[in-house]
Design an enzyme around this catalytic site. Structure first.
Site, mmCIF file in Angstrom:
data_model
loop_
_atom_site.group_PDB
_atom_site.id
_atom_site.type_symbol
_atom_site.label_atom_id
_atom_site.label_comp_id
_atom_site.label_asym_id
_atom_site.label_seq_id
_atom_site.Cartn_x
_atom_site.Cartn_y
_atom_site.Cartn_z
ATOM 1 N N ASP A 295 0.849 -1.193 0.000
ATOM 2 C CA ASP A 295 0.000 0.000 0.000
ATOM 3 C C ASP A 295 0.886 1.245 0.000
ATOM 4 O O ASP A 295 1.890 1.303 0.711
ATOM 5 C CB ASP A 295 -0.911 -0.008 1.235
ATOM 6 C CG ASP A 295 -2.042 0.984 1.130
ATOM 7 O OD1 ASP A 295 -3.199 0.556 1.006
ATOM 8 O OD2 ASP A 295 -1.762 2.208 1.174
ATOM 9 N N ASN B 209 -12.845 -2.875 2.400
ATOM 10 C CA ASN B 209 -13.791 -1.776 2.564
ATOM 11 C C ASN B 209 -14.796 -1.762 1.414
ATOM 12 O O ASN B 209 -14.449 -2.098 0.283
ATOM 13 C CB ASN B 209 -13.046 -0.445 2.598
ATOM 14 C CG ASN B 209 -12.101 -0.336 3.781
ATOM 15 O OD1 ASN B 209 -12.389 -0.858 4.849
ATOM 16 N ND2 ASN B 209 -10.968 0.323 3.587
ATOM 17 N N HIS C 34 -10.142 -4.892 -3.141
ATOM 18 C CA HIS C 34 -8.786 -5.145 -2.655
ATOM 19 C C HIS C 34 -8.870 -5.539 -1.194
ATOM 20 O O HIS C 34 -9.601 -4.946 -0.411
ATOM 21 C CB HIS C 34 -7.887 -3.916 -2.832
ATOM 22 C CG HIS C 34 -8.495 -2.634 -2.391
ATOM 23 N ND1 HIS C 34 -9.422 -1.950 -3.147
ATOM 24 C CD2 HIS C 34 -8.315 -1.907 -1.268
ATOM 25 C CE1 HIS C 34 -9.789 -0.854 -2.512
ATOM 26 N NE2 HIS C 34 -9.144 -0.808 -1.358
ATOM 27 N N HIS D 50 -7.029 -5.465 2.125
ATOM 28 C CA HIS D 50 -5.906 -4.899 2.883
ATOM 29 C C HIS D 50 -5.359 -5.989 3.798
ATOM 30 O O HIS D 50 -6.125 -6.705 4.453
ATOM 31 C CB HIS D 50 -6.377 -3.757 3.784
ATOM 32 C CG HIS D 50 -6.808 -2.518 3.094
ATOM 33 N ND1 HIS D 50 -5.985 -1.441 2.910
ATOM 34 C CD2 HIS D 50 -7.996 -2.165 2.544
ATOM 35 C CE1 HIS D 50 -6.639 -0.473 2.296
ATOM 36 N NE2 HIS D 50 -7.866 -0.881 2.060
HETATM 37 P P1 DGP Z 1 -9.538 1.834 0.251
HETATM 38 O O1 DGP Z 1 -9.675 3.088 1.043
HETATM 39 O O2 DGP Z 1 -9.970 0.606 1.039
HETATM 40 O O3 DGP Z 1 -10.213 1.934 -1.097
HETATM 41 O O4 DGP Z 1 -7.986 1.637 0.044
HETATM 42 C C1 DGP Z 1 -7.289 2.052 -1.080
HETATM 43 C C2 DGP Z 1 -5.830 1.897 -0.771
HETATM 44 O O5 DGP Z 1 -5.105 1.960 -1.979
HETATM 45 C C3 DGP Z 1 -5.279 2.983 0.140
HETATM 46 O O6 DGP Z 1 -4.860 2.397 1.373
HETATM 47 C C4 DGP Z 1 -4.102 3.552 -0.608
HETATM 48 C C5 DGP Z 1 -3.874 2.572 -1.735
HETATM 49 N N1 DGP Z 1 -3.467 3.189 -2.973
HETATM 50 C C6 DGP Z 1 -4.122 4.147 -3.662
HETATM 51 N N2 DGP Z 1 -3.446 4.483 -4.774
HETATM 52 C C7 DGP Z 1 -2.344 3.684 -4.788
HETATM 53 C C8 DGP Z 1 -1.254 3.564 -5.700
HETATM 54 O O7 DGP Z 1 -1.153 4.241 -6.719
HETATM 55 N N3 DGP Z 1 -0.295 2.655 -5.383
HETATM 56 C C9 DGP Z 1 -0.384 1.873 -4.258
HETATM 57 N N4 DGP Z 1 0.597 1.016 -4.053
HETATM 58 N N5 DGP Z 1 -1.396 1.971 -3.385
HETATM 59 C C10 DGP Z 1 -2.366 2.873 -3.651
#
Ligand code: DGP
Length: 121
Positions: free
Chosen positions: A30, A87, A100, A102
């Site tokens: 993340d 989520n 996704h 987590h």
């Molecule tokens: P959610 O809030 O459950 O939809 O989580 C989305 C997650 O995705 C958040 O914890 C940050 C992660 N995230 C968003 N954009 C990127 C990205 O470009 N690269 C990576 N590695 N993670 C990302």
């Protein structure tokens, strides 16, 4: 379904720190970690939310948990324990509309995972 940032990570048009990949699933760190080890496990098939999962997807969605445990074991956090969270939509805190899982690990995690005191209903 419209394209998300995760589609770009799957097709490698933007970089990510990938921890696992096969034909169906990708796991990567993340970008905004909430624990010493925080990675996301996603299906390559774009499914927007948990609400959009169909019975045909059940095996694929189950595989996300299996891959979570496999990667956790590789990073030596499986025995200590970890948390998986998916989520859903606005109230669930979803910001990227490609499901996704987590995976949060590497420290004791509090419960419940929110601060608000529930008001009487
Ligand atoms: P959610 O809030 O459950 O939809 O989580 C989305 C997650 O995705 C958040 O914890 C940050 C992660 N995230 C968003 N954009 C990127 C990205 O470009 N690269 C990576 N590695 N993670 C990302």
């Amino acid at each position: 379904m419209s394209e998300t940032i995760f589609t770009k990570i799957i097709d490698k048009s933007i970089p990510a720190d990938i921890l696992f990949e096969d034909d169906d699933v990708l796991a990567f760190r993340d970008i905004n970690p909430q624990a010493p080890l925080h990675f996301l496990v996603i299906p390559k098939k774009p499914i927007a939310t948990i609400n959009d999962i169909t019975p045909d997807d059940y095996a694929l969605v189950g595989k996300l948990s299996g891959v979570a445990a496999q990667v956790a074991a590789e990073y030596d956090v499986a025995e200590q324990g970890f948390r998986t969270v998916m989520n859903c939509n606005e109230y669930g805190g979803q910001t990227v509309y490609h499901i996704h899982l987590h995976v949060l690990a590497g420290k004791p995690l509090g419960w419940p995972p929110y601060q608000e005191t529930l008001k009487s209903q």
